[in-house]
Design an enzyme around this catalytic site. Sequence first.
Site, PDB file in Angstrom:
ATOM      1  N   LYS A   1      33.469  30.540  42.407  1.00  0.00           N
ATOM      2  CA  LYS A   1      34.836  30.916  42.040  1.00  0.00           C
ATOM      3  C   LYS A   1      35.683  31.132  43.286  1.00  0.00           C
ATOM      4  O   LYS A   1      35.263  31.811  44.218  1.00  0.00           O
ATOM      5  CB  LYS A   1      34.842  32.212  41.220  1.00  0.00           C
TER       6      LYS A   1
ATOM      7  N   ASP B   1      30.752  44.300  28.650  1.00  0.00           N
ATOM      8  CA  ASP B   1      30.586  44.873  29.984  1.00  0.00           C
ATOM      9  C   ASP B   1      30.053  46.300  29.916  1.00  0.00           C
ATOM     10  O   ASP B   1      29.317  46.730  30.803  1.00  0.00           O
ATOM     11  CB  ASP B   1      31.896  44.831  30.759  1.00  0.00           C
TER      12      ASP B   1
ATOM     13  N   HIS C   1      30.328  39.473  36.102  1.00  0.00           N
ATOM     14  CA  HIS C   1      29.971  38.308  35.304  1.00  0.00           C
ATOM     15  C   HIS C   1      29.353  37.193  36.142  1.00  0.00           C
ATOM     16  O   HIS C   1      29.687  37.022  37.312  1.00  0.00           O
ATOM     17  CB  HIS C   1      31.207  37.738  34.606  1.00  0.00           C
TER      18      HIS C   1
ATOM     19  N   TYR D   1      41.786  32.003  39.058  1.00  0.00           N
ATOM     20  CA  TYR D   1      40.595  31.519  39.745  1.00  0.00           C
ATOM     21  C   TYR D   1      40.207  30.124  39.303  1.00  0.00           C
ATOM     22  O   TYR D   1      40.395  29.724  38.173  1.00  0.00           O
ATOM     23  CB  TYR D   1      39.427  32.485  39.615  1.00  0.00           C
TER      24      TYR D   1
END
Length: 181
Positions: free
Chosen positions: A71, A168, A62, A131
């Site tokens: 991130k 996905d 992603h 995250y």
Amino acid sequence: MKVTALDIADVLLLEPTVHGDERGFFFESFNQARFDAAVGRNVTFVQDNHSRSSRGVLRGLHYQIRQPQGKLVRVVEGEVFDVAVDLRKSSPTFGRWASALLSAENKRQLWVPEGFAHGFLVLSDTAQFLYKTTDFYSPEHERALIWNDPTLGIRWPSDTPPVLSQKDAVAPTLEAADLFD
């Protein structure tokens, strides 16, 4: 904190100093000044996320084409194989990937800068993944790459097909993806 650049120098593996005894352990999981020094710039995080997944779940790859997110990722339960793919066309490492095993046991963190796609495969029965992001989630700008793009050649540590979300499963290849300049 020990900081190691991976195969792509901008992707950093951070290993905290863990203090443990018969009572358990303590470590500093985030320190703004030390993190900024490690990445060589001031970084502002605006959002924290937490996911839980089962063995074989693959989340990713992603990224957000606008409002790109850096991130800082870690695992607090279980183990994952974590991957960052460089999508910056002007980068000498464009299209290359770096990876690390992150687990509750090793307490490692991975810094995935803006301009990268990110994903992970759960290797344990379950995994809880935390995250921090440098920009807010923006569904209209969210993009994905297909996990098994032969151009990328990511060596996922599993012989069984992963469990994927619908988005996905139909993500484009690098050749068809929206990219960063």
